[in-house]
Design an enzyme around this catalytic site. Structure first.
Site, PDB file in Angstrom:
ATOM      1  N   GLU A 184     122.043 -34.530 -17.314  1.00 27.24           N
ATOM      2  CA  GLU A 184     121.501 -33.177 -17.438  1.00 27.24           C
ATOM      3  C   GLU A 184     120.247 -33.065 -16.587  1.00 27.24           C
ATOM      4  OE1 GLU A 184     122.456 -31.915 -22.039  1.00 27.24           O
ATOM      5  OE2 GLU A 184     120.614 -32.991 -21.591  1.00 27.24           O
ATOM      6  N   LYS A 193     116.581 -32.441 -16.016  1.00 29.26           N
ATOM      7  CA  LYS A 193     115.391 -32.518 -16.876  1.00 29.26           C
ATOM      8  C   LYS A 193     114.388 -31.483 -16.383  1.00 29.26           C
ATOM      9  CE  LYS A 193     112.322 -35.775 -19.163  1.00 29.26           C
ATOM     10  NZ  LYS A 193     111.277 -34.770 -19.372  1.00 29.26           N
ATOM     11  N   ARG A 234     109.992 -27.956 -24.370  1.00 31.23           N
ATOM     12  CA  ARG A 234     111.132 -28.110 -25.265  1.00 31.23           C
ATOM     13  C   ARG A 234     110.898 -27.310 -26.541  1.00 31.23           C
ATOM     14  NH1 ARG A 234     113.714 -33.920 -27.155  1.00 31.23           N
ATOM     15  NH2 ARG A 234     115.354 -33.092 -28.513  1.00 31.23           N
ATOM     16  N   ARG A 258     108.095 -29.216 -29.857  1.00 23.72           N
ATOM     17  CA  ARG A 258     108.527 -30.584 -30.162  1.00 23.72           C
ATOM     18  C   ARG A 258     107.636 -31.224 -31.217  1.00 23.72           C
ATOM     19  NH1 ARG A 258     108.720 -34.267 -25.224  1.00 23.72           N
ATOM     20  NH2 ARG A 258     108.643 -35.898 -26.804  1.00 23.72           N
ATOM     21  N   GLU A 288     115.195 -25.555 -23.684  1.00 31.58           N
ATOM     22  CA  GLU A 288     114.006 -25.667 -22.841  1.00 31.58           C
ATOM     23  C   GLU A 288     113.578 -24.257 -22.449  1.00 31.58           C
ATOM     24  OE1 GLU A 288     111.505 -28.733 -20.985  1.00 31.58           O
ATOM     25  OE2 GLU A 288     113.263 -28.907 -22.291  1.00 31.58           O
ATOM     26  N   PHE A 310     120.461 -26.946 -24.554  1.00 29.38           N
ATOM     27  CA  PHE A 310     121.083 -28.216 -24.156  1.00 29.38           C
ATOM     28  C   PHE A 310     121.666 -29.020 -25.311  1.00 29.38           C
ATOM     29  CE2 PHE A 310     116.553 -29.298 -24.602  1.00 29.38           C
ATOM     30  CZ  PHE A 310     116.600 -30.443 -25.388  1.00 29.38           C
ATOM     31  N   ARG A 320     113.518 -42.261 -30.858  1.00 29.57           N
ATOM     32  CA  ARG A 320     113.736 -42.489 -29.433  1.00 29.57           C
ATOM     33  C   ARG A 320     115.002 -43.331 -29.307  1.00 29.57           C
ATOM     34  NH1 ARG A 320     110.300 -41.217 -25.626  1.00 29.57           N
ATOM     35  NH2 ARG A 320     108.564 -41.027 -27.097  1.00 29.57           N
ATOM     36  N   LYS A 328     115.912 -41.153 -19.867  1.00 32.70           N
ATOM     37  CA  LYS A 328     115.352 -40.248 -18.859  1.00 32.70           C
ATOM     38  C   LYS A 328     115.123 -41.013 -17.560  1.00 32.70           C
ATOM     39  CE  LYS A 328     110.738 -40.824 -20.888  1.00 32.70           C
ATOM     40  NZ  LYS A 328     109.597 -40.134 -21.529  1.00 32.70           N
TER      41      LYS A 328
END
Length: 509
Positions: free
Chosen positions: A212, A214, A219, A234, A263, A299, A371, A377
């Site tokens: 995707e 970024k 966010r 976030r 986003e 997303f 995480r 990422k």
């Protein structure tokens, strides 16, 4: 008592053993639960996680630089301090800075020396003691006599470990039943680990990845129930009233109930992103009317019309998202097993002005608040050679070490250096030992204060993610997400990067 929390914090910081940390925190929580003090349990978990329940209270380091003489004996309770901090946060209007300073002085006058040290580190954001979320969740589980997995699941769905801790430690398993996915109550967002390249990402994800774009936006987590829409950052702050375009776009979707990841980003007329600060400005204004519009790109989908999707694999959640949201309102995506195709997607994304790409396992569930290994990422790494201008004494495990370094770029016009930020990230124990000795040698003035100013002679190579506008520093810029890579003894300060080099990164970002 605050004294008990301060003592526990000192012991937790002094130990590198995870089990010792867990045991000490659990003992403190169990004691508060035995006193039936639900509020104190939640506050203690927040504090020992290095956070305030009030988030920001308008007190900076300047107000903490000079403290009154400490009290001889402890008298402050956890609830009392929490109430005082809420009072400080509520101060507003003309003369508020002086009023807050007076209230801070009163609080610290009632605190003993160990309590003052704890509060100063807590209020300045410097309470680094190794009590991370995983340790804290395990400590809560031990205090409550419950499996850690149940605590983590509840915290994931609540987006609020302190609230879960208060319920679990005082009410047991039955009290956790209320913590489930609920429209209108934000959950902690799933976060990504870092991959060094798209090839690295593909290998770590088993050969197939959903890539995707970024986006360099903000966010948001969007909740809809009928005609009611709530939007959260976030960090789970409610920003609904600041994002009317996102509300409008959400109400246009063919669903009655939903929880979605998206986003929000400010775009130029040509479709390229504005500087991140343009987007961020919308989140800091109560009235967005005088700022430009935002676009929203969805997303992920966590819930739709009574159906929870959290535990479904990525490909199924994305299928549900695609059925709900038009392609031009979704983040660009590519499913691939091919490194060349993945690299081309990354390069196209960067050329469009975005940060990089996210690589996601098609089989991963949504790990809210964690995480997860299923999200990676990939971003280009920027580096600079800067000069260390000052350094701060550390706390917790870094007590007695010079830790947080102030970074400056060379300014040819003034033959000096301009500060661009601070960091303590990326430093190994060996590096801390070395730099403490080195910086004491470079000290330009007293070394017994919180900040030690240095002769600008030491060059350090740092990595950073970008440059943002900032009124805090003279150049009007600040580095984002800075990490130390290594000290460059082979370079002189005259070889450090200039302010203009940094400005080019800023203009490109």
């Amino acid at each position: 008592m605050l004294a008990d929390v301060a003592a526990a914090s000192t012991e937790v910081a002094a130990s590198s053993a995870r089990l010792v940390k867990i045991e000490r925190i659990a003992t403190l929580l169990a004691r508060s639960a035995a006193e039936d003090d639900t509020q104190a349990v939640a506050v203690i978990v927040s504090w020992l996680s290095g956070e305030l329940p009030q988030r920001q209270i308008g007190v900076g380091w300047a107000a903490l630089r000079t403290l009154p003489p400490p009290a001889a004996t402890p008298s402050l309770t956890v609830d009392d301090v929490d109430d005082r901090l809420s009072t400080i946060k509520a101060v507003a209007g003309k003369g508020s800075q002086a009023t807050r300073a007076g209230l801070v002085h009163e609080l610290f006058s009632a605190a003993t020396d160990p309590e003052q040290k704890f509060l100063r580190h807590l209020l300045s954001g410097e309470l680094r003691q190794g009590a991370l979320a995983g340790v804290m969740a395990d400590a809560v589980a031990k205090a409550a006599g419950l499996p850690a997995a149940e605590i983590r699941r509840a915290a994931m769905l609540a987006g609020n470990l302190p609230a879960v801790a208060a319920a679990a430690v005082t009410g047991g398993r039955a009290a956790l039943a209320d913590f489930r996915l609920r429209v209108g109550r934000p959950v902690g967002p799933m976060l990504a680990q870092t991959a060094t390249s798209v090839d690295d990402a593909l290998q770590r994800l088993g050969g197939t990845a959903v890539l995707e774009a970024k986006l360099d936006g903000a966010r948001v987590q969007i909740h809809r129930s009928g005609c009611d829409v709530s939007i959260y950052t976030r960090s789970l702050d409610d920003v609904t009233h600041r994002l009317p375009e996102v509300v409008e776009a959400t109400l246009a979707l063919p669903a009655t109930e939903l929880i979605a990841d998206a986003e929000a980003i400010a775009l130029r007329p040509d479709g390229r992103p504005h500087l991140f600060q343009v987007t961020a400005a919308r989140f800091g204004r109560k009235d967005p009317g005088d700022l430009g519009p935002l676009s929203v790109f969805f997303f992920d989908l966590l819930h739709v019309d009574g159906r929870d999707l959290l535990d479904l694999p990525t490909e199924e959640r994305f299928g549900a998202l695609d059925a709900l949201v038009r392609q031009d309102q979704r983040v660009d995506r590519l499913v691939t097993t091919d490194t060349v195709a993945a690299q081309e997607f990354l390069e196209r994304t960067l050329a469009a002005g975005h940060e990089g790409v996210m690589a996601k396992s098609p089989h991963a569930a949504y790990e809210a608040g964690r995480r997860g290994a299923g999200w990676l990422k990939v971003k280009p790494v920027h580096t600079l050679d800067l000069v260390v201008l000052a350094v701060e004494w550390g706390s917790g495990r870094r007590q007695g070490k010079l830790s947080n370094i102030h970074l400056g770029a060379r300014d040819p016009d003034s033959s000096g250096f301009v500060m661009l930020g601070k960091t303590f990230k990326g430093m190994t124990d060996a590096m801390l030992e070395w730099q403490t000795q080195r910086f004491l040698e470079l000290a330009d003035g007293p070394t017994d204060g919180y900040v030690v100013h240095l002769r600008p002679e030491q060059v350090v190579e740092i990595a950073f993610d970008g440059v943002q506008r900032s009124s805090r520093y003279p150049a009007g810029m600040a580095l984002r997400f800075v990490r130390v890579l290594r000290y460059r003894d082979d370079k002189s300060p005259a070889e450090a990067d200039t302010v203009e080099t940094v400005r080019r990164f800023y203009e490109r970002d």
